[in-house]
Design a protein around this motif. Structure first.
Motif, PDB file in Angstrom:
ATOM      1  N   PHE A 251      74.118  57.734  48.429  1.00  0.00           N
ATOM      2  CA  PHE A 251      75.470  58.109  48.001  1.00  0.00           C
ATOM      3  C   PHE A 251      75.515  58.319  46.492  1.00  0.00           C
ATOM      4  N   ARG A 252      74.906  57.381  45.745  1.00  0.00           N
ATOM      5  CA  ARG A 252      74.895  57.521  44.290  1.00  0.00           C
ATOM      6  C   ARG A 252      74.078  58.743  43.854  1.00  0.00           C
ATOM      7  N   LEU A 257      73.741  64.138  41.437  1.00  0.00           N
ATOM      8  CA  LEU A 257      73.283  65.525  41.544  1.00  0.00           C
ATOM      9  C   LEU A 257      74.457  66.501  41.494  1.00  0.00           C
ATOM     10  N   LYS A 258      75.547  66.161  42.153  1.00  0.00           N
ATOM     11  CA  LYS A 258      76.715  67.034  42.106  1.00  0.00           C
ATOM     12  C   LYS A 258      77.281  67.113  40.697  1.00  0.00           C
ATOM     13  N   ALA A 259      77.268  65.973  39.971  1.00  0.00           N
ATOM     14  CA  ALA A 259      77.754  65.985  38.592  1.00  0.00           C
ATOM     15  C   ALA A 259      76.884  66.863  37.704  1.00  0.00           C
ATOM     16  N   PHE A 264      72.844  69.191  46.713  1.00  0.00           N
ATOM     17  CA  PHE A 264      72.235  68.040  47.390  1.00  0.00           C
ATOM     18  C   PHE A 264      72.091  68.350  48.874  1.00  0.00           C
ATOM     19  N   ILE A 265      70.866  68.190  49.389  1.00  0.00           N
ATOM     20  CA  ILE A 265      70.593  68.405  50.812  1.00  0.00           C
ATOM     21  C   ILE A 265      69.874  67.169  51.348  1.00  0.00           C
ATOM     22  N   CYS A 303      68.183  70.133  45.238  1.00  0.00           N
ATOM     23  CA  CYS A 303      67.339  68.947  45.458  1.00  0.00           C
ATOM     24  C   CYS A 303      67.489  68.530  46.917  1.00  0.00           C
ATOM     25  N   THR A 304      66.370  68.473  47.619  1.00  0.00           N
ATOM     26  CA  THR A 304      66.359  68.122  49.044  1.00  0.00           C
ATOM     27  C   THR A 304      65.700  66.758  49.223  1.00  0.00           C
ATOM     28  N   ILE A 305      66.407  65.840  49.865  1.00  0.00           N
ATOM     29  CA  ILE A 305      65.887  64.495  50.157  1.00  0.00           C
ATOM     30  C   ILE A 305      65.663  64.397  51.662  1.00  0.00           C
TER      31      ILE A 305
END
Length: 382
Positions: A251-252, A257-259, A264-265, A303-305
């Motif tokens: 979540f953090r 990443l959005k900031a 974010f994926i 960025c993909t996690i």
């Protein structure tokens, strides 16, 4: 107010001795003229330019634009009257530090237009001084085009990084506050009820001790069972508090990443199976460090996690489409926290692999954390 030298050095990012040459150059240029009144007038104009330049740095609001307008007028005068076309470099640097977008583009256009028009006017009139210095004049014009844009983008990036850091601190504070509230609720819901029950049963057992000893023993046994249950719940709470869950770190990571305007994926499930709290905590810390590196160094847009499970390991992959690990090392020689991630993983018998190259866009950090190995039921019974 900052000192002049500190402000100038901080904003240029260049060696101050290079700028010292630019300060001395116009005086040397004026000294080539033979007529005394021409030299005196030129020196006065140069001194007025630097005084106005200093005033433009230390003033605020509309006065800044007034001083810049005067500086542009002096630059035009020096180019036409003395064939000196290099004051545009000072203006280009200063205009790049203007934060207001409309003001920046307005002054940038005016200074660039004035520089091109005055230089072309000198070429049309066949000014020998300008013609003999054509390569340097051309470089000066190119710098007037590129330097403001470069300085403006650099200041904008630093501003965004400062806002991102403030947002991260604010987010951490909010998470801590929410954690405190959660702990307070858990303590009230678990211990509060159990302690109230223990108090009631203690009073009841005390009254029954003489009238009905057998019933008092039953109440005391239930009292002991309640105390054991409360102790177990407290231990579970403490165990939960000691580590960070992966879902919280995800979540953090999404918020950070959005900031930073990075897409974010997430692929896979954030709920790990057969993994100890310590291993999940290490995985969360490595995820946090990897995402921080993506934001600070990668210049990525996505960025993909990915979270995968194997029979023996949980695999976490952080992949960005940025400049790659080699480009990151060239830009930042201070390190990216990779050593700390490896040390944490070694503590839990985990490992990490960094993948980059021509076949892979950007960089992928692959983290392996072992699961808890459970024995089959038959082996456990034996």
């Amino acid at each position: 107010m900052q000192k002049w030298s500190q402000l100038f050095y901080k904003n240029t990012g260049l060696n101050p001795y290079v700028w010292l040459v630019f300060f001395i150059l116009p005086f040397y240029y004026i000294s080539q003229y033979s007529q005394l009144w021409t030299m005196v007038t030129g020196i006065i104009i140069i001194l007025v330019f630097f005084v106005c330049y200093l005033l433009a740095f230390i003033t605020k609001g509309w006065q800044v634009y007034m001083w810049i307008g005067l500086l542009i007028a002096i630059s035009i005068t020096m180019t036409i009257a003395y064939d000196y076309a290099y004051f545009s470099l000072f203006l280009a640097f200063f205009i790049g530090n203007i934060k207001n977008k409309a003001g920046f583009f307005t002054l940038y256009s005016v200074n660039l237009g004035a520089s091109f028009l005055t230089v072309n006017y000198g070429f049309i009139n066949q000014n020998s001084m300008l013609l003999s210095q054509f390569p340097f004049v051309f470089i000066s014009l190119m710098a007037s085009i590129l330097l403001p844009i470069s300085t403006y983008n650099k200041n904008k990036r630093e501003q965004l990084e400062g806002q991102l850091e403030s947002a991260n601190k604010r987010l951490d504070d909010l998470v801590k506050m929410e954690e405190r509230q959660r702990i307070a609720r858990d303590l009230h819901d678990t211990l509060g009820q159990k302690l109230s029950l223990i108090g009631l049963k203690t009073d009841l057992a005390k009254r029954l001790l003489r009238k009905n000893p057998d019933q008092a023993i039953v109440e005391l046994n239930e009292l002991r069972q309640t105390a054991s249950t409360a102790l177990k719940e407290v231990r579970e709470m403490v165990t939960t508090m000691r580590g960070t869950q992966l879902v919280d770190e995800l979540f953090r990571a999404e918020q950070i990443l959005k900031a930073a305007s990075i897409e974010f994926i997430l692929k896979g499930s954030s709920k790990l199976q057969d993994t100890s709290q310590l291993n999940e905590n290490v995985l969360g810390m490595c995820l946090k460090e990897a995402v921080t590196n993506v934001v600070k160094h990668s210049q990525a847009s996505v960025c993909t996690i990915t979270i995968e499970e194997t029979p023996s390991h949980n695999v976490l992959t952080v992949h960005d489409n940025g400049i790659g690990i080699e480009g990151t090392r060239k830009q930042d020689r201070r390190g990216t926290g990779i050593l700390g991630m490896k040390e944490r993983l070694e503590f839990v018998n985990g490992c990490m692999d960094i993948r980059t190259g021509a076949q892979l866009e950007g960089t992928a950090v692959v983290i392996h954390v072992p699961k808890l190995v459970r024995k089959p039921m038959k082996e456990a019974e034996e």
